[in-house]
Enzyme design. Structure first.
Site, PDB file in Angstrom:
ATOM      1  N   ALA A  70       0.866  -1.177   0.000  1.00 39.75           N
ATOM      2  CA  ALA A  70       0.000   0.000   0.000  1.00 39.75           C
ATOM      3  C   ALA A  70       0.901   1.226   0.000  1.00 39.75           C
ATOM      4  O   ALA A  70       2.077   1.146   0.371  1.00 39.75           O
ATOM      5  CB  ALA A  70      -0.881  -0.021   1.240  1.00 39.75           C
ATOM      6  N   GLY A 115       0.677  -4.994   0.929  1.00 41.05           N
ATOM      7  CA  GLY A 115      -0.531  -5.013   0.102  1.00 41.05           C
ATOM      8  C   GLY A 115      -0.325  -5.711  -1.235  1.00 41.05           C
ATOM      9  O   GLY A 115      -1.291  -6.183  -1.850  1.00 41.05           O
ATOM     10  N   GLU A 118      -0.831  -9.215  -0.508  1.00 37.15           N
ATOM     11  CA  GLU A 118      -2.258  -9.383  -0.187  1.00 37.15           C
ATOM     12  C   GLU A 118      -3.132  -9.394  -1.435  1.00 37.15           C
ATOM     13  O   GLU A 118      -4.083 -10.171  -1.530  1.00 37.15           O
ATOM     14  CB  GLU A 118      -2.693  -8.271   0.780  1.00 37.15           C
ATOM     15  N   GLU A 138       4.555  -5.252   7.424  1.00 37.74           N
ATOM     16  CA  GLU A 138       3.794  -4.229   8.136  1.00 37.74           C
ATOM     17  C   GLU A 138       4.200  -4.025   9.586  1.00 37.74           C
ATOM     18  O   GLU A 138       4.251  -2.893  10.064  1.00 37.74           O
ATOM     19  CB  GLU A 138       2.287  -4.542   8.076  1.00 37.74           C
TER      20      GLU A 138
END
Ligand code: CO8
Length: 264
Positions: A70, A115, A118, A138
């Site tokens: 992200a 992300g 993910e 993270e």
């Protein structure tokens, strides 16, 4: 679309996430674009498989990054409410990748971090280039995976391995990702798109409606108890027996000819 490119050929949509200056990191704009384009693709009868990949970096290296996570620059000043909204903004397109009637394949061409790992896990199938790197970094940033990583990683590789990866932030290479079941296949980087496209072509050669019903059966049954899951499967099996493709597929077998499967 500013950050996505869509190319459709031979019933395969190649969806390329393209933010060369940020190693294809997912920001709100990209997630919104993804949400819209996946709805458009789902409505198209001329697309049977979606291949998701990352575009080249700013030096034009096509194998640098799939998605480097992200967008940290966007997240740095998030309030708790904004962070939650960002997570939910991703949840919608990620569930589309998981549940849409088309098969989704992540062609992982480099970094799949945070992300990025993910979004690959939200796809049905993952094929990695040999240079790909996977991690959930993270906790090193003081956050947790928030695009489904704590849930999908445990489901894919088991709770113990998911906990190790999330607690240590370790990078793993493509072969280790294959060994633990995070990816389906590892190939030379130059072969990545050809491999993804030939797997797509093989899937397209089967009954596309049956494939989409099989996908729904696997997804829906996964979190059910086995008794209800098998009953749900029997109901879906019944539906496939009402199709043109079932009559054609079985008749073709008995008549020793190639089947012409057309339902979708
Ligand atoms: N976000 C924003 N920008 C990024 C990101 C990112 N995730 N990753 C790379 N970039 C940018 C860099 O800032 C840099 O920009 P600039 O050229 O303007 O300085 C450019 O991309 C190139 O990156 P590097 O210079 O760092 O390239 P290197 O080859 O030196 O390093 C790495 C490549 C190792 C991939 C490095 O860029 C890196 O570590 N990136 C961050 C990886 C990361 O930590 N990802 C996880 C992010 S957190 C996350 O994904 C949480 C998801 C859930 C959120 C849920 C919210 C509710």
């Amino acid at each position: 679309m500013n950050n996505l490119r869509l190319d459709v050929e031979n019933e395969i949509a190649v969806l390329t996430i393209s933010r060369p200056g940020a190693l294809n990191a997912l920001n709100s704009e990209t997630l919104n674009e993804l949400n819209v384009v996946l709805s458009e693709i789902e409505a198209r009868d001329d697309v049977k498989v979606v291949i998701l990949t990352g575009g080249p970096d700013k030096k034009d290296n096509p194998y640098k990054s799939f998605v480097a996570g992200a967008d940290i620059a966007e997240m740095v000043n998030f309030t708790a409410a904004e962070a939650r909204a960002f997570g939910m903004r991703a949840a919608e397109p990620f569930f589309k990748l998981m549940n849409m009637r088309q098969v989704t394949i992540a062609a992982v061409n480099g970094f799949a971090l945070g992300g990025g790992c993910e979004i690959a896990m939200a796809c049905d199938i993952r094929i990695a280039a040999e240079n790909a790197t996977f991690a959930q970094p993270e906790t090193g940033l003081g956050i947790i995976p928030g695009f489904g990583g704590t849930q999908r990683l445990a489901r894919l590789v088991g709770m113990g391995r998911a906990k190790e990866l999330i607690f240590t932030c370790d990078n793993i290479d493509a072969n280790e990702a294959y060994r633990i079941g995070l990816v389906n296949k590892v190939v030379a980087k130059e072969e990545l798109m050809n491999t993804a496209k030939s797997m797509a072509a093989k899937i397209i050669s089967k009954g596309s409606y049956a494939v989409s019903i099989a996908k729904a059966a696997i997804n829906n049954g996964y979190d059910m108890d086995i008794k209800n899951a098998v009953e749900m499967e029997a109901n879906l099996f019944g539906i496939t027996c009402s199709t043109h493709d079932k009559t054609e597929g079985m008749s073709a077998f008995l008549e020793r000819r190639a089947a012409n499967l057309t339902d979708f």
